[in-house]
Design a protein around this motif. Structure first.
Motif, PDB file in Angstrom:
ATOM      1  N   VAL A   1       0.851  -1.189   0.000  1.00 53.77           N
ATOM      2  CA  VAL A   1       0.000   0.000   0.000  1.00 53.77           C
ATOM      3  C   VAL A   1       0.885   1.237   0.000  1.00 53.77           C
ATOM      4  O   VAL A   1       1.828   1.335   0.798  1.00 53.77           O
ATOM      5  N   ALA A   2       0.587   2.180  -0.878  1.00 53.51           N
ATOM      6  CA  ALA A   2       1.428   3.366  -1.071  1.00 53.51           C
ATOM      7  C   ALA A   2       1.114   4.445  -0.043  1.00 53.51           C
ATOM      8  O   ALA A   2       0.808   5.594  -0.382  1.00 53.51           O
ATOM      9  N   GLY A   3       1.213   4.077   1.233  1.00 54.49           N
ATOM     10  CA  GLY A   3       0.953   5.020   2.309  1.00 54.49           C
ATOM     11  C   GLY A   3       0.849   4.299   3.626  1.00 54.49           C
ATOM     12  O   GLY A   3       0.830   3.060   3.677  1.00 54.49           O
ATOM     13  N   PRO A   4       0.780   5.050   4.720  1.00 58.91           N
ATOM     14  CA  PRO A   4       0.642   4.414   6.036  1.00 58.91           C
ATOM     15  C   PRO A   4      -0.767   3.880   6.255  1.00 58.91           C
ATOM     16  O   PRO A   4      -1.738   4.445   5.752  1.00 58.91           O
ATOM     17  N   VAL A   5      -0.873   2.787   6.983  1.00 59.00           N
ATOM     18  CA  VAL A   5      -2.159   2.212   7.387  1.00 59.00           C
ATOM     19  C   VAL A   5      -2.199   2.258   8.907  1.00 59.00           C
ATOM     20  O   VAL A   5      -1.356   1.641   9.573  1.00 59.00           O
ATOM     21  N   ALA A   6      -3.161   2.981   9.470  1.00 62.14           N
ATOM     22  CA  ALA A   6      -3.176   3.247  10.911  1.00 62.14           C
ATOM     23  C   ALA A   6      -3.472   1.994  11.731  1.00 62.14           C
ATOM     24  O   ALA A   6      -2.799   1.716  12.728  1.00 62.14           O
ATOM     25  N   GLU A   7      -4.465   1.240  11.345  1.00 63.91           N
ATOM     26  CA  GLU A   7      -4.851   0.059  12.112  1.00 63.91           C
ATOM     27  C   GLU A   7      -3.973  -1.128  11.739  1.00 63.91           C
ATOM     28  O   GLU A   7      -3.273  -1.128  10.720  1.00 63.91           O
ATOM     29  N   ASP A   8      -4.042  -2.181  12.553  1.00 61.60           N
ATOM     30  CA  ASP A   8      -3.238  -3.373  12.299  1.00 61.60           C
ATOM     31  C   ASP A   8      -3.980  -4.448  11.530  1.00 61.60           C
ATOM     32  O   ASP A   8      -3.359  -5.280  10.859  1.00 61.60           O
TER      33      ASP A   8
END
Length: 225
Positions: free
Chosen positions: A92-99
């Motif tokens: 994914v081209a970005g941060p993902v907040a949840e796990d």
């Protein structure tokens, strides 16, 4: 032509490790497709094997082929009944907040003269459900393991954008730019594992090796099945 690695083989099925860039169907403009490899994949059997499901041209990894029409019908029914366990890896081209979590967004196909056809979330669309978990975070990118319940066209690609807040790295349709502008040469999606149940026989179980272009981004984790 390159040799397609075989991940599983028996009298009614093959699972190959499809390379990124190889289309299932022959392009209208011509060129190499899976069709060019089918004769070699007979491996002594009389009939050409048949692809049971679809992978996008850019997507690498596990692709199930049936050796005969009866097996193809059974395997296709297993996909339709959501009995097949599928594991994908995507960058994914970005941060993902949840796990981890579940994305349930109906999908519908639209088309325009400017952008061509694509899938969008829509209440009136077909149900689509994807379970996911973060595997690794690195340099603003996120390696995510996806477990799709359904098999809608571009499901993971749209769910990544709409459900996780960022498209898959290199995605020219849902990422807002051509692949050439991204630090990846293709949409970074890999069909990592596949399990297909069979009545009276052991299930088809296959896992594809971790792609070199994923590792080149610094990722090293393998999926769980």
């Amino acid at each position: 032509m390159i040799t397609l690695p075989i991940l599983f083989e028996d009298g009614e099925a093959l699972v190959i490790d499809k390379p990124a860039g190889l289309p299932i169907d022959r392009p209208r403009s011509g060129g190499t497709s899976l069709e060019n490899y089918l004769d070699a994949l007979r491996l002594g059997f009389q009939r050409l094997p048949l692809a049971v499901h679809r992978l996008d041209q850019d997507t690498s990894g596990c692709l199930l082929l049936a050796r005969n029409a009866k097996a193809h019908k059974r395997f296709a029914a297993a996909f339709e009944a959501r009995q097949v366990e599928k594991v994908y890896l995507g960058v994914v081209a970005g941060p993902v907040a949840e796990d981890e979590g579940t994305i349930a967004l109906n999908l519908s196909k639209i088309s325009s003269a400017e952008k061509g056809w694509r899938m969008i979330p829509a209440r009136a669309g077909k149900p689509a459900v994807t379970h996911w978990r973060v595997v690794e975070r690195r340099d603003g990118l996120t390696l995510v393991e996806f477990h799709p319940e359904t098999g809608r066209t571009h499901q993971i690609r749209v769910h990544a954008l709409a459900g996780l807040g960022a498209a898959l790295l290199g995605d020219p349709v849902y990422g807002g730019g051509p692949v050439a502008d991204a630090p990846a040469r293709r949409t970074m999606l890999h069909a990592a594992a596949l399990t297909v149940p069979r009545e009276g026989k052991p299930p088809i179980v296959a896992a594809a090796p971790f792609p070199a272009d994923f590792a080149a981004l610094g990722f090293s984790c393998l999926p769980t099945t």
